[in-house]
Scaffold this motif. Sequence first.
Motif, PDB file in Angstrom:
ATOM      1  N   ALA A   3      -1.249  -4.071  13.805  1.00  0.00           N
ATOM      2  CA  ALA A   3      -0.394  -3.858  12.625  1.00  0.00           C
ATOM      3  C   ALA A   3      -1.223  -3.935  11.346  1.00  0.00           C
ATOM      4  O   ALA A   3      -1.053  -3.113  10.435  1.00  0.00           O
ATOM      5  CB  ALA A   3       0.739  -4.874  12.603  1.00  0.00           C
ATOM      6  N   ILE A   4      -2.140  -4.900  11.279  1.00  0.00           N
ATOM      7  CA  ILE A   4      -3.007  -5.046  10.102  1.00  0.00           C
ATOM      8  C   ILE A   4      -3.937  -3.847   9.963  1.00  0.00           C
ATOM      9  O   ILE A   4      -4.088  -3.283   8.865  1.00  0.00           O
ATOM     10  CB  ILE A   4      -3.809  -6.368  10.194  1.00  0.00           C
ATOM     11  CG1 ILE A   4      -2.871  -7.572  10.033  1.00  0.00           C
ATOM     12  CG2 ILE A   4      -4.931  -6.401   9.156  1.00  0.00           C
ATOM     13  CD1 ILE A   4      -3.498  -8.906  10.386  1.00  0.00           C
ATOM     14  N   GLN A   5      -4.550  -3.438  11.065  1.00  0.00           N
ATOM     15  CA  GLN A   5      -5.457  -2.294  11.014  1.00  0.00           C
ATOM     16  C   GLN A   5      -4.726  -1.004  10.640  1.00  0.00           C
ATOM     17  O   GLN A   5      -5.285  -0.127   9.974  1.00  0.00           O
ATOM     18  CB  GLN A   5      -6.190  -2.132  12.345  1.00  0.00           C
ATOM     19  CG  GLN A   5      -7.223  -3.212  12.585  1.00  0.00           C
ATOM     20  CD  GLN A   5      -7.978  -3.027  13.899  1.00  0.00           C
ATOM     21  OE1 GLN A   5      -8.054  -1.930  14.450  1.00  0.00           O
ATOM     22  NE2 GLN A   5      -8.543  -4.119  14.407  1.00  0.00           N
ATOM     23  N   MET A   6      -3.477  -0.897  11.046  1.00  0.00           N
ATOM     24  CA  MET A   6      -2.676   0.272  10.676  1.00  0.00           C
ATOM     25  C   MET A   6      -2.446   0.329   9.171  1.00  0.00           C
ATOM     26  O   MET A   6      -2.512   1.401   8.563  1.00  0.00           O
ATOM     27  CB  MET A   6      -1.344   0.274  11.438  1.00  0.00           C
ATOM     28  CG  MET A   6      -1.484   0.598  12.920  1.00  0.00           C
ATOM     29  SD  MET A   6       0.040   0.346  13.870  1.00  0.00           S
ATOM     30  CE  MET A   6       1.089   1.665  13.232  1.00  0.00           C
ATOM     31  N   CYS A  18      -3.838   3.044   4.111  1.00  0.00           N
ATOM     32  CA  CYS A  18      -4.328   2.998   2.725  1.00  0.00           C
ATOM     33  C   CYS A  18      -5.554   3.899   2.566  1.00  0.00           C
ATOM     34  O   CYS A  18      -5.656   4.659   1.608  1.00  0.00           O
ATOM     35  CB  CYS A  18      -4.681   1.573   2.314  1.00  0.00           C
ATOM     36  SG  CYS A  18      -3.269   0.485   2.031  1.00  0.00           S
ATOM     37  N   ARG A  19      -6.447   3.807   3.523  1.00  0.00           N
ATOM     38  CA  ARG A  19      -7.692   4.583   3.474  1.00  0.00           C
ATOM     39  C   ARG A  19      -7.420   6.084   3.696  1.00  0.00           C
ATOM     40  O   ARG A  19      -7.840   6.922   2.900  1.00  0.00           O
ATOM     41  CB  ARG A  19      -8.657   4.049   4.535  1.00  0.00           C
ATOM     42  CG  ARG A  19     -10.021   4.688   4.572  1.00  0.00           C
ATOM     43  CD  ARG A  19     -10.938   4.054   5.624  1.00  0.00           C
ATOM     44  NE  ARG A  19     -10.333   4.023   6.958  1.00  0.00           N
ATOM     45  CZ  ARG A  19      -9.850   2.930   7.553  1.00  0.00           C
ATOM     46  NH1 ARG A  19      -9.904   1.753   6.965  1.00  0.00           N
ATOM     47  NH2 ARG A  19      -9.308   2.996   8.755  1.00  0.00           N
ATOM     48  N   THR A  20      -6.715   6.413   4.762  1.00  0.00           N
ATOM     49  CA  THR A  20      -6.493   7.818   5.122  1.00  0.00           C
ATOM     50  C   THR A  20      -5.636   8.549   4.097  1.00  0.00           C
ATOM     51  O   THR A  20      -5.905   9.702   3.770  1.00  0.00           O
ATOM     52  CB  THR A  20      -5.829   7.911   6.514  1.00  0.00           C
ATOM     53  OG1 THR A  20      -6.696   7.286   7.468  1.00  0.00           O
ATOM     54  CG2 THR A  20      -5.579   9.345   6.931  1.00  0.00           C
ATOM     55  N   LEU A  21      -4.607   7.894   3.587  1.00  0.00           N
ATOM     56  CA  LEU A  21      -3.686   8.549   2.655  1.00  0.00           C
ATOM     57  C   LEU A  21      -3.981   8.205   1.185  1.00  0.00           C
ATOM     58  O   LEU A  21      -3.247   8.628   0.294  1.00  0.00           O
ATOM     59  CB  LEU A  21      -2.240   8.196   3.030  1.00  0.00           C
ATOM     60  CG  LEU A  21      -1.834   8.715   4.411  1.00  0.00           C
ATOM     61  CD1 LEU A  21      -0.505   8.131   4.848  1.00  0.00           C
ATOM     62  CD2 LEU A  21      -1.788  10.230   4.432  1.00  0.00           C
ATOM     63  N   ALA A  25       0.310  -0.039   1.922  1.00  0.00           N
ATOM     64  CA  ALA A  25       0.900   0.610   3.097  1.00  0.00           C
ATOM     65  C   ALA A  25       1.773  -0.394   3.839  1.00  0.00           C
ATOM     66  O   ALA A  25       1.605  -1.610   3.703  1.00  0.00           O
ATOM     67  CB  ALA A  25      -0.180   1.153   4.030  1.00  0.00           C
ATOM     68  N   ILE A  26       2.693   0.151   4.620  1.00  0.00           N
ATOM     69  CA  ILE A  26       3.583  -0.637   5.474  1.00  0.00           C
ATOM     70  C   ILE A  26       3.401  -0.111   6.893  1.00  0.00           C
ATOM     71  O   ILE A  26       3.353   1.107   7.099  1.00  0.00           O
ATOM     72  CB  ILE A  26       5.060  -0.460   5.064  1.00  0.00           C
ATOM     73  CG1 ILE A  26       5.265  -0.766   3.579  1.00  0.00           C
ATOM     74  CG2 ILE A  26       5.968  -1.337   5.927  1.00  0.00           C
ATOM     75  CD1 ILE A  26       6.617  -0.307   3.044  1.00  0.00           C
ATOM     76  N   ALA A  72      -6.019  -2.924   1.176  1.00  0.00           N
ATOM     77  CA  ALA A  72      -7.287  -3.086   1.898  1.00  0.00           C
ATOM     78  C   ALA A  72      -7.779  -4.530   1.880  1.00  0.00           C
ATOM     79  O   ALA A  72      -8.516  -4.949   2.772  1.00  0.00           O
ATOM     80  CB  ALA A  72      -8.336  -2.157   1.307  1.00  0.00           C
ATOM     81  N   ASP A  73      -7.359  -5.307   0.892  1.00  0.00           N
ATOM     82  CA  ASP A  73      -7.852  -6.675   0.733  1.00  0.00           C
ATOM     83  C   ASP A  73      -6.912  -7.758   1.251  1.00  0.00           C
ATOM     84  O   ASP A  73      -7.362  -8.835   1.644  1.00  0.00           O
ATOM     85  CB  ASP A  73      -8.139  -6.959  -0.751  1.00  0.00           C
ATOM     86  CG  ASP A  73      -9.168  -6.014  -1.320  1.00  0.00           C
ATOM     87  OD1 ASP A  73     -10.156  -5.728  -0.615  1.00  0.00           O
ATOM     88  OD2 ASP A  73      -8.979  -5.546  -2.461  1.00  0.00           O
TER      89      ASP A  73
END
Length: 171
Positions: free
Chosen positions: A82-85, A90-93, A98-99, A126-127
């Motif tokens: 869930a955290i990596q998602m 955030c990175r990809t879009l 992000a949720i 990201a942080d």
Amino acid sequence: MDFEAKVTSRSVSELLWDMEKTVSTAESCTGGRIAEAIIAVPGASKYFKGGIISYVNEVKESLLGVDHQVLEEKTAVCEEVAIQMVKGACRTLNTDYAISATGIAGPSGGTKDIPVGTIWLACGNADRVITLKVEEDHGRDINLAIATNKAMQLFLDYLKDENTGKVELVG
């Protein structure tokens, strides 16, 4: 969408609008329901960039950068995924926040260790990412509605904390 969800979505909208920040979603079991809750408020295009429905591990890995080893060792239904998602969305879009949601909505697919109704929710940037585990099985439709509402409330609490420095957690 129920009244509570509409109120939460409106509050999220107002905060994102005021903060001039963006959000995206990375959804597995909720299949776009969180994104639907976000765009239910007119003007969402100012802060909602999009979502990735990563129903299978292949998409979690390729689009969101979820670690293959974590998926193998812990399955997709865990806090780490869930955290990596969140971080991957955030990175990809290219969004500020992000949720995410990953879990087993049912009626089947559960195990002794991860029963039906287990859903990990996460939100953040990201942080800093916060998580919530939903663990009750009320049937597929209700499980998904509960997960969506709790994800939106979790994100609202996160934004309030970002905006004011204090959190009001609602059970």
